[in-house]
Scaffold this motif. Structure first.
Motif, PDB file in Angstrom:
ATOM      1  N   TYR A   1       0.794  -1.236   0.000  1.00  0.00           N
ATOM      2  CA  TYR A   1       0.000   0.000   0.000  1.00  0.00           C
ATOM      3  C   TYR A   1       0.826   1.286   0.000  1.00  0.00           C
ATOM      4  O   TYR A   1       0.287   2.343  -0.297  1.00  0.00           O
TER       5      TYR A   1
ATOM      6  N   TYR B   1       3.203   4.631  -3.097  1.00  0.00           N
ATOM      7  CA  TYR B   1       2.974   5.984  -3.607  1.00  0.00           C
ATOM      8  C   TYR B   1       2.648   6.975  -2.491  1.00  0.00           C
ATOM      9  O   TYR B   1       2.101   8.042  -2.746  1.00  0.00           O
TER      10      TYR B   1
ATOM     11  N   LEU C   1      -6.924   1.542   1.308  1.00  0.00           N
ATOM     12  CA  LEU C   1      -7.896   0.491   1.643  1.00  0.00           C
ATOM     13  C   LEU C   1      -7.150  -0.837   1.603  1.00  0.00           C
ATOM     14  O   LEU C   1      -6.416  -1.104   0.644  1.00  0.00           O
TER      15      LEU C   1
ATOM     16  N   LYS D   1     -11.412  -4.448   2.772  1.00  0.00           N
ATOM     17  CA  LYS D   1     -12.386  -3.485   2.216  1.00  0.00           C
ATOM     18  C   LYS D   1     -13.572  -4.221   1.602  1.00  0.00           C
ATOM     19  O   LYS D   1     -13.470  -5.401   1.238  1.00  0.00           O
TER      20      LYS D   1
ATOM     21  N   TYR E   1      -8.615   6.724 -11.916  1.00  0.00           N
ATOM     22  CA  TYR E   1      -9.797   6.720 -11.046  1.00  0.00           C
ATOM     23  C   TYR E   1     -10.361   8.139 -10.905  1.00  0.00           C
ATOM     24  O   TYR E   1     -11.548   8.380 -11.082  1.00  0.00           O
TER      25      TYR E   1
ATOM     26  N   MET F   1     -13.821  10.132 -12.644  1.00  0.00           N
ATOM     27  CA  MET F   1     -14.870  10.782 -11.862  1.00  0.00           C
ATOM     28  C   MET F   1     -15.086  12.245 -12.254  1.00  0.00           C
ATOM     29  O   MET F   1     -16.092  12.846 -11.893  1.00  0.00           O
TER      30      MET F   1
ATOM     31  N   THR G   1     -23.661   2.163  -9.134  1.00  0.00           N
ATOM     32  CA  THR G   1     -22.616   1.132  -9.140  1.00  0.00           C
ATOM     33  C   THR G   1     -22.446   0.543  -7.738  1.00  0.00           C
ATOM     34  O   THR G   1     -22.325  -0.669  -7.574  1.00  0.00           O
TER      35      THR G   1
END
Ligand SMILES: CC(C)(COP(=O)(O)OP(=O)(O)OC[C@H]1O[C@@H](n2cnc3c(N)ncnc32)[C@H](O)[C@@H]1OP(=O)(O)O)[C@@H](O)C(=O)NCCC(=O)NCCS
Length: 180
Positions: A30, A33, A94, A98, A137, A141, A172
């Motif tokens: 995780y 980055y 997450l 999750k 992502y 959006m 969704t």
């Protein structure tokens, strides 16, 4: 401050979350980055204690993302750097506990808090250039790149763009929570 959606909720971080936060931040799956953190639990607790002053004075809010079904912690997200009309968000992680729609739900909750409860017109955030999935992502959006440097893209998303995306994303989430 506790805000919930369909399968996850956000609640404010407590000192007792220090070990959990470190388990995310020190996990190579995780943290590629994200900025590095001190591996010491006491240092993390002391960071949270200092953060609580900011929380009290409304300068930033750091949340644990929990599953609504059983309260299991599955991530973190933070909103901070409150400017005149824009807030920043980050520390978004997450883990494997999750729910399928946790990413979408936590994103909509962050914007609900920032643009709804706190009244900001837009949000700004940065994403590492090589974090391609997360760059896509946010663009999907409706976030727009405003600038870049060697390592990061800087994004902005307006309240209108969030409103436009919300309905589709909510459908969704509904579908995902029914396993379709
Ligand atoms: C960033 C992070 C929290 C995102 O969570 P995630 O669960 O990986 O998010 P995903 O991109 O897989 O999106 C979740 C689902 O929503 C879908 N989705 C994404 N955007 C969508 C949109 N606008 N509308 C509808 N569905 C969308 C995805 O296709 C995916 O669906 P799937 O599970 O059927 O494939 C997680 O990857 C993570 O912890 N990464 C490490 C830390 C990190 O890089 N943080 C960000 C720093 S800027």
């Amino acid at each position: 401050m506790k805000v919930e959606f369909k399968t996850i909720r956000l609640r404010l971080v407590e000192e007792s979350d220090a070990e959990f936060i470190l388990s995310l931040r020190l996990n190579d799956k995780y943290n590629r980055y994200l900025s590095a953190v001190n591996a010491d639990v006491e240092a993390q607790k002391s960071w949270i204690r200092k953060y609580k002053d900011d929380e009290q004075s409304g300068r930033q809010y750091y949340f644990i993302i929990e599953r609504m079904s059983d309260g299991q912690r599955c991530g973190t997200v933070r909103i901070y750097d409150f400017l005149a009309d824009s807030f920043c968000w980050g520390s978004w992680i997450l883990n494997e506990d999750k729910t399928r729609s946790a990413a979408l739900e936590s994103t909509l909750l962050v914007y609900e808090i920032g643009m709804g409860k706190l009244g900001f017109e837009k949000s700004h955030f940065d994403v590492r250039k090589d974090n391609e999935a997360v760059v896509k992502y946010h663009q999907r959006m409706g976030a727009e790149k405003t600038s870049e440097d060697d390592d990061n893209y800087y994004f902005e998303i307006t309240k209108e763009a969030v409103s436009r995306a919300r309905e589709d994303m909510s459908k969704t989430i509904e579908r995902m929570s029914k396993g379709r």
